[in-house]
Design an enzyme around this catalytic site. Structure first.
Site, PDB file in Angstrom:
ATOM      1  N   HIS B 125       0.870  -1.176   0.000  1.00 31.34           N
ATOM      2  CA  HIS B 125       0.000   0.000   0.000  1.00 31.34           C
ATOM      3  C   HIS B 125       0.908   1.228   0.000  1.00 31.34           C
ATOM      4  O   HIS B 125       2.016   1.172   0.515  1.00 31.34           O
ATOM      5  CB  HIS B 125      -0.839  -0.056   1.281  1.00 31.34           C
ATOM      6  N   ASP B 202       2.954  -4.674   7.890  1.00 30.93           N
ATOM      7  CA  ASP B 202       1.756  -3.855   7.758  1.00 30.93           C
ATOM      8  C   ASP B 202       0.567  -4.813   7.857  1.00 30.93           C
ATOM      9  O   ASP B 202       0.259  -5.538   6.914  1.00 30.93           O
ATOM     10  CB  ASP B 202       1.780  -3.124   6.411  1.00 30.93           C
ATOM     11  N   GLN B 205      -4.636  -5.275   6.874  1.00 37.15           N
ATOM     12  CA  GLN B 205      -5.617  -6.174   6.252  1.00 37.15           C
ATOM     13  C   GLN B 205      -5.596  -7.569   6.856  1.00 37.15           C
ATOM     14  O   GLN B 205      -6.360  -8.440   6.425  1.00 37.15           O
ATOM     15  CB  GLN B 205      -5.358  -6.275   4.742  1.00 37.15           C
ATOM     16  N   LYS B 228     -10.588  -0.830  10.409  1.00 38.73           N
ATOM     17  CA  LYS B 228     -10.785  -1.973   9.506  1.00 38.73           C
ATOM     18  C   LYS B 228     -11.198  -3.225  10.267  1.00 38.73           C
ATOM     19  O   LYS B 228     -11.395  -4.285   9.682  1.00 38.73           O
ATOM     20  CB  LYS B 228      -9.502  -2.237   8.710  1.00 38.73           C
ATOM     21  N   CYS B 366      -4.758   2.538  -3.687  1.00 33.19           N
ATOM     22  CA  CYS B 366      -3.514   3.045  -3.077  1.00 33.19           C
ATOM     23  C   CYS B 366      -2.370   2.052  -3.245  1.00 33.19           C
ATOM     24  O   CYS B 366      -1.547   1.867  -2.346  1.00 33.19           O
ATOM     25  CB  CYS B 366      -3.703   3.382  -1.601  1.00 33.19           C
TER      26      CYS B 366
END
Lengths: 146, 408
Positions: B125, B202, B205, B228, B366
């Site tokens: 991202h 990261d 997600q 999220k 993104c």
């Protein structure tokens, strides 16, 4: 759906005046960095400011493509001032609630885009690029005001 | 679908936003990778806090301040337990994944010099690219990019070749937001350890969709966002291994991160507070705590199992549509289906789908380098959550048939 009228879809499937113009006196690229749409406008402008030929290469959605196609139809043989006035008319139609002075068909078939704020720039990008080319500049993006 | 690990109707009943009409149609919310929705439990926790407990934290002698502080720090402990960190000293609250990564880049950047290297991957991202690009511009670090293959999987052999004496960090997605690829993070961390390189994952997600155990993965840093995973916007987490965090240069200055200030000398606060300048997002932390309770009550393993069933259902149904090409076909995938039609632009699809009550994301997500790799301007992305059901997928498929009929 109001936004995808028959005329819009026809122009998007078979865009008019599509492709490069080898003899172009003016040309500009327009980008929408948010979605990757790209329009290149090629103009042949005579010394008195008349557009004797206009073509475009467009990579984008149906709204962007049909807007570019209809624009290329509409500006053939227009002079600088008339073409500029048409740009403003279309811009007003796409962005303003006041009815103003509509540009007539088939351009008015793009009017439905106004109800989709996230898509307005798809329709205005070709016109913004046209203005940029007419002003003798070569690059514009939807993230800068024309 | 096979036997479900929970009653989907009772789950859906807990999300008030799902029960509305959009453009005259039932809402099928399939944009969960952008931001999830909130159950009553989270909305009520935030509302209860504002109605009953709000005051600033860590500084008042009065009753409400104690209550707010207890609730806020209680949320930190919930986060710690949720990702199995060793200590709350390793849990820094930030505004979200993006700030977590920027915090790390800003702090580690103060220890880097020109020529030092940070490895990222092609599937990142923008928020795990741009902070490192800024360091490249400011101090001349070099960004090395691990490639992906046509399935959208990281090429581990090529990643292994990128390590050098100058590598200061490997920063990589746990799960790709654009493709759904689940990276083999434990293997990646083990590889980095061979080169003595710390690893940032990261996890924006990943955390909402499966059990994450930072000790089992053995990563050094892990970033994720509340919004999220059914929590409020405006708060996220940077997990940082205490032995590293202890020695990291500070990020922002202000109240909360100091013990005493004079113009001659400043004494900085203990971990994790010295990385949290200013009044923190208190209500958001409490909402995040409620979201964690809610998710754990359902069970992260149940959520993962259910979402995997939904993914298979969606993948099969979408594959049957003429001309639809799925972008991202990794063997290990989270419940994200990105797709394109060669003859229909993603934004046109997005508008027609929205008209039929189907909320999906269109564009580059993104992740421009991913789009460039696959040679597409953008994709349509349906991203699923545990409160989606088979009817949402049927509605998506039906709406796509309408769109295809319109544009062909």
């Amino acid at each position: 759906m109001q936004v995808y009228q028959k005329t819009v879809l026809e122009h998007s499937r078979k865009p008019h005046h599509f492709g490069q113009l080898a003899t172009a006196t003016h040309s500009a690229e327009g980008f929408n960095p948010l979605c990757g749409d790209k329009v290149t406008v090629y103009l042949n402008m005579s010394s008195n400011g008349t557009i004797s030929a206009a073509r475009h290469e467009t990579s984008g959605c149906a709204i962007c493509m049909s807007s570019a196609s209809m624009m290329a139809d509409a500006i053939q043989a227009l002079n600088f001032e008339t073409a500029k006035a048409l740009c403003l008319q279309v811009n007003t139609m796409l962005t303003s609630d006041s009815s103003g002075n509509p540009p007539g068909m088939p351009l008015q078939s793009l009017e439905g885009v106004r109800a989709f704020p996230s898509r307005v720039k798809c329709a205005t990008l070709p016109w913004q690029t046209l203005l940029t080319a007419m002003m003798g500049e070569t690059l514009t993006t939807t993230e800068q005001e024309a | 679908m096979n036997s479900l690990p929970f009653n989907i109707d009772s789950i859906r009943a807990q999300f008030p936003i799902l029960h509305q009409q959009v453009n005259g149609h039932r809402l099928a919310f399939l944009d969960n990778a952008a931001s999830s929705q909130r159950p009553d439990a989270v909305i009520d926790a935030v509302s209860h806090y504002y109605r009953n407990d709000h005051a600033n934290v860590h500084r008042g002698v009065h009753h409400l301040s104690h209550r707010a502080t207890d609730a806020y720090e209680g949320a930190r402990e919930k986060v710690r337990a949720f990702i199995n960190a060793r200590s709350i000293r390793e849990i820094v609250f930030t505004s979200g994944t993006t700030e977590s990564i920027n915090l790390l880049a800003s702090s580690l950047g103060q220890t880097m010099q020109a020529g030092d290297e940070v490895i990222v991957s092609r599937m990142e991202h923008h928020s795990n690219i741009v902070p490192w690009k800024l360091l490249a511009e400011r101090i001349g670090i070099v960004i090395k990019v691990a490639p992906i293959n046509q399935q959208g999987e990281l090429v581990l052999d090529e990643l292994a070749k990128l390590f050098s004496e100058k590598t200061k960090l490997l920063a990589i997605a746990h799960v790709s937001n654009a493709l759904g690829t689940i990276n083999p993070v434990a293997d990646i961390v083990a590889l980095a350890k061979q080169h003595d390189v710390p690893v940032l994952l990261d996890g924006a997600q990943a955390v909402p969709h499966s059990k994450v155990d930072v000790q089992a993965i053995d990563c050094d840093f892990y970033a994720f966002s509340s919004h999220k995973m059914c929590g409020p916007t405006g708060i996220g987490v940077l997990y940082a291994r205490e032995s590293l965090l202890e020695n990291m240069p500070l990020f922002m200055g202000g109240g909360e991160m100091v013990i005493s200030v004079s113009f001659e000398k400043t004494i900085y606060n203990d971990l994790p507070y010295r990385f949290e300048a200013g009044t923190p997002p208190i209500a958001q932390a409490i909402g995040l705590g409620a979201a964690i309770d809610y998710l754990e009550d359902i069970g992260m393993d149940n959520i993962a199992a259910y979402e995997h069933q939904l993914l298979e259902l969606a993948t099969t149904a979408l594959s049957d549509i003429d001309g639809l090409r799925i972008i991202g076909t990794a063997a290990e995938k989270a419940a994200v289906v990105s797709f394109v039609f060669d003859d229909i632009h993603p934004h046109d699809l997005g508008t027609v789908l929205d008209h039929q009550g189907v909320a999906i994301r269109t564009g580059h997500h993104c992740a421009n380098p991913v789009m460039d790799f696959f040679g597409v301007p953008g994709t349509v992305r349906a991203s699923l959550a545990f409160y989606n059901d088979a009817e949402d997928i049927e509605q998506l498929v039906k709406a796509l048939h309408v769109a295809v009929g319109m544009f062909r």
